[in-house]
Design a protein around this motif. Structure first.
Motif, PDB file in Angstrom:
ATOM      1  N   MET A 395      -1.251   2.871  23.321  1.00 33.06           N
ATOM      2  CA  MET A 395      -1.560   3.939  23.883  1.00 33.06           C
ATOM      3  C   MET A 395      -2.907   3.782  24.537  1.00 33.06           C
ATOM      4  O   MET A 395      -2.873   4.360  25.838  1.00 33.06           O
ATOM      5  N   VAL A 396      -3.685   2.984  24.248  1.00 32.65           N
ATOM      6  CA  VAL A 396      -5.210   3.129  24.873  1.00 32.65           C
ATOM      7  C   VAL A 396      -4.799   2.130  26.083  1.00 32.65           C
ATOM      8  O   VAL A 396      -5.630   2.357  27.342  1.00 32.65           O
ATOM      9  N   ILE A 397      -4.152   0.958  25.988  1.00 34.33           N
ATOM     10  CA  ILE A 397      -3.836  -0.014  27.133  1.00 34.33           C
ATOM     11  C   ILE A 397      -3.184   1.012  28.181  1.00 34.33           C
ATOM     12  O   ILE A 397      -3.564   0.826  29.495  1.00 34.33           O
ATOM     13  N   LEU A 398      -2.227   1.845  27.991  1.00 39.14           N
ATOM     14  CA  LEU A 398      -1.455   2.599  29.122  1.00 39.14           C
ATOM     15  C   LEU A 398      -2.331   3.364  29.583  1.00 39.14           C
ATOM     16  O   LEU A 398      -2.722   3.819  30.606  1.00 39.14           O
ATOM     17  N   GLY A 399      -3.379   3.946  28.715  1.00 44.21           N
ATOM     18  CA  GLY A 399      -4.270   5.197  29.525  1.00 44.21           C
ATOM     19  C   GLY A 399      -5.292   4.347  30.377  1.00 44.21           C
ATOM     20  O   GLY A 399      -5.577   4.773  31.267  1.00 44.21           O
ATOM     21  N   ALA A 400      -5.707   3.212  29.873  1.00 42.11           N
ATOM     22  CA  ALA A 400      -6.614   2.490  30.642  1.00 42.11           C
ATOM     23  C   ALA A 400      -6.147   1.983  31.942  1.00 42.11           C
ATOM     24  O   ALA A 400      -6.617   2.010  33.054  1.00 42.11           O
ATOM     25  N   VAL A 401      -4.738   1.406  31.834  1.00 47.62           N
ATOM     26  CA  VAL A 401      -4.034   1.205  33.245  1.00 47.62           C
ATOM     27  C   VAL A 401      -4.005   2.339  34.370  1.00 47.62           C
ATOM     28  O   VAL A 401      -4.334   2.099  35.216  1.00 47.62           O
ATOM     29  N   LYS A 402      -3.854   3.539  33.652  1.00 47.54           N
ATOM     30  CA  LYS A 402      -3.753   4.744  34.473  1.00 47.54           C
ATOM     31  C   LYS A 402      -5.076   5.177  34.729  1.00 47.54           C
ATOM     32  O   LYS A 402      -5.298   5.508  35.976  1.00 47.54           O
ATOM     33  N   TYR A 403      -6.158   4.987  34.119  1.00 47.35           N
ATOM     34  CA  TYR A 403      -7.624   4.949  34.607  1.00 47.35           C
ATOM     35  C   TYR A 403      -8.043   3.964  35.830  1.00 47.35           C
ATOM     36  O   TYR A 403      -8.327   4.207  36.861  1.00 47.35           O
ATOM     37  N   ASN A 404      -7.664   2.919  35.465  1.00 51.12           N
ATOM     38  CA  ASN A 404      -8.349   1.507  36.393  1.00 51.12           C
ATOM     39  C   ASN A 404      -7.087   0.486  35.824  1.00 51.12           C
ATOM     40  O   ASN A 404      -7.420  -0.080  34.589  1.00 51.12           O
TER      41      ASN A 404
END
Length: 491
Positions: A395-404
């Motif tokens: 979930m954090v990696i998905l959120g991070a990809v969405k962010y940058n």
């Protein structure tokens, strides 16, 4: 007295009772009372989940009574979707730790068990406090039993490790006390945390408050570069102390970011998010590399904890729902997995009295049941899909990809290091031919140790296969937090 007060004070009362009446001559009675206290304390936290109103971001099970009237300080408790799971996690891990020390601790048994029960109540107090001064009292009070656990039942350098733990965490918290007093003055004599969330603050005020809170919470997480106390403490702490430290105490700092730093200083949080993200990525990548060269199993898992908590702080400061929810899920998952990893090392240490990887080899040949559990926990530590370790990091990696994209890419690539150091340790300790006479003489886990491993295995698999139970509770509170952080307070 509501469920939250029972959750806090029941283990503390049992702990004090053990200190008063327990003696080593009646160690069996002491252990039984400690287990009864831990089980009762766990049972009284279950209604928090059973009666929790999913979909509501409001504080639930609220209790409020005057405490220090002259300064408008209240005994004010409540939980929301962010804090509720940590209350249950604390009471669950306490049961596990009492069982883990059942046969291992033979001296001052009452003080050992009492310290863990009191610590459990104090940590639940941190997660439940809605009054700033009450939070600070609980937050600092947790240092005392953990200091004693390390200093009395630890390894050869226990005094050094205990002092380092105490000084790092206490000094980090002093600026936070200054911040709390400043907010009290700004709120015209109120320590109510919800009131602080609504305070209009200038950018300068927010920045100073943000870094005052950062000094305490970053040390507690711990974030790079103030993480150096953690490996020393883990190496010297008894197995139960390491399990509680990794599973729950590290979460107090991350929880502080969500309850104080982000909603009280939202503009400063957004302004300095790059700083937290950079430190988090260093923890995830660099500390993962440091873990790969460790020869001591406890040190390896300690550095692993720093890397995993890096995912938590990364998720929080990318300011999207996936990131914050993923960070929370990762905190809970790390609670199960890190406790399991340290308790597994404890099983081997109790038999061979060595934490060095080189002292083992071929353990699967003499302890097949235990090796099966160790494999599951190692895979969860790597983030294998289907285990608790996967969900939060994913979930954090998905959120991070969405962010940058590049931040997400850097975080995802670090998973390779986690797999490398964990599987390399497993290979050298458990696989291959029997390495020496110590390993040849090992006996497999008995009923007590099997029960501990089974409970942690069920928690690890249950969360990995059906995380919806956890995310449903936290969704509304996460959305409310995001709204607070996205709204500017600048006047």
């Amino acid at each position: 007295m509501g469920f939250l007060s029972l959750s806090i004070w029941m283990p503390i009362v049992f702990g004090v009772l053990l200190l008063v009446v327990g003696k080593d001559e009646n160690a069996g009675f002491v252990r039984a009372v400690a287990l009864l206290g831990a089980l009762c304390s766990f049972v009284v936290t279950l209604p928090l989940y059973i009666n929790f109103e999913i979909g509501s971001a409001a504080m639930q099970f609220v209790e409020k009574a005057p405490w220090i009237g002259r300064f408008n300080i209240y005994y004010h408790l409540g939980v929301d979707g962010i804090s509720m799971w940590f209350v249950l996690l604390t009471s669950f891990i306490t049961v596990i730790v009492v069982l883990a020390g059942w046969e291992v601790i033979t001296e001052r048994v009452n003080q050992y068990m009492g310290a863990f029960l009191i610590l459990s109540g104090l940590m639940i107090g941190v997660f439940s406090a809605l009054d700033g001064m009450l939070f600070y009292v609980f937050f600092e009070a947790t240092l005392i039993p953990m200091y004693l656990i390390i200093g009395v039942w630890g390894g050869p350098n226990k005094i050094y490790a205990a002092f380092k733990f105490f000084l790092y965490t206490l000094l980090g918290s002093l600026l936070t006390l200054v911040a709390l007093i400043y907010l009290y003055i700004q709120a015209r004599g109120s320590f109510d945390i919800a009131t602080w969330h609504a305070l209009p603050l200038t950018m300068q005020e927010q920045t100073l408050l943000f870094f005052a809170f950062f000094t305490a919470f970053a040390v507690k997480v711990p974030m790079w570069p103030v993480h150096t106390w953690l490996p020393d403490v883990h190496v010297e702490a008894p197995t139960g102390g390491s399990a509680v430290l990794a599973a729950i105490m590290l979460k107090l700092g991350a929880y502080g970011f969500l309850r104080f730093s982000m909603p009280i200083a939202p503009d400063a949080s957004r302004e300095w998010a790059w700083f937290i993200i950079a430190l988090s990525l260093v923890a995830v990548v660099y500390v993962g590399l440091v873990a790969m060269v460790q020869q001591d199993m406890k040190k390896l898992v300690a550095y692993s904890s720093v890397a995993h908590m890096g995912f938590v702080t990364l998720g929080f400061f990318i300011f999207n729902e996936l990131g914050i929810s993923g960070g929370l899920v990762q905190m809970i998952a790390h609670g199960f997995v890190s406790a399991a990893m340290f308790l597994s090392i404890g099983v081997l240490y109790d038999r061979v009295h060595s934490r060095q990887i080189a002292s083992y080899g071929g353990v699967v040949n003499t302890m097949p049941k235990f090796a099966a559990f160790a494999l599951l926990f190692s895979m969860a530590n790597c983030g294998l899909p289907g285990t608790a370790g996967f969900v939060g990091e994913w979930m954090v990696i998905l959120g991070a990809v969405k962010y940058n994209f590049w931040i997400g890419f850097a975080a995802a690539s670090a998973l390779i290091f986690g797999a490398a150091y964990t599987l390399w340790m497993f290979k050298r300790v458990y696989l291959g031919a029997v390495a020496n006479d110590d390993v040849k003489g090992l006996t497999d886990i008995g009923a007590r140790e099997f029960t501990i491993m089974l409970l942690l295995a069920l928690a690890t698999l249950g969360m990995g296969l059906y995380p919806k139970v956890f995310t449903d509770v936290m969704d509304a509170s996460v959305m409310q937090l995001l709204q607070q952080v996205s709204a500017s307070k600048l006047q």
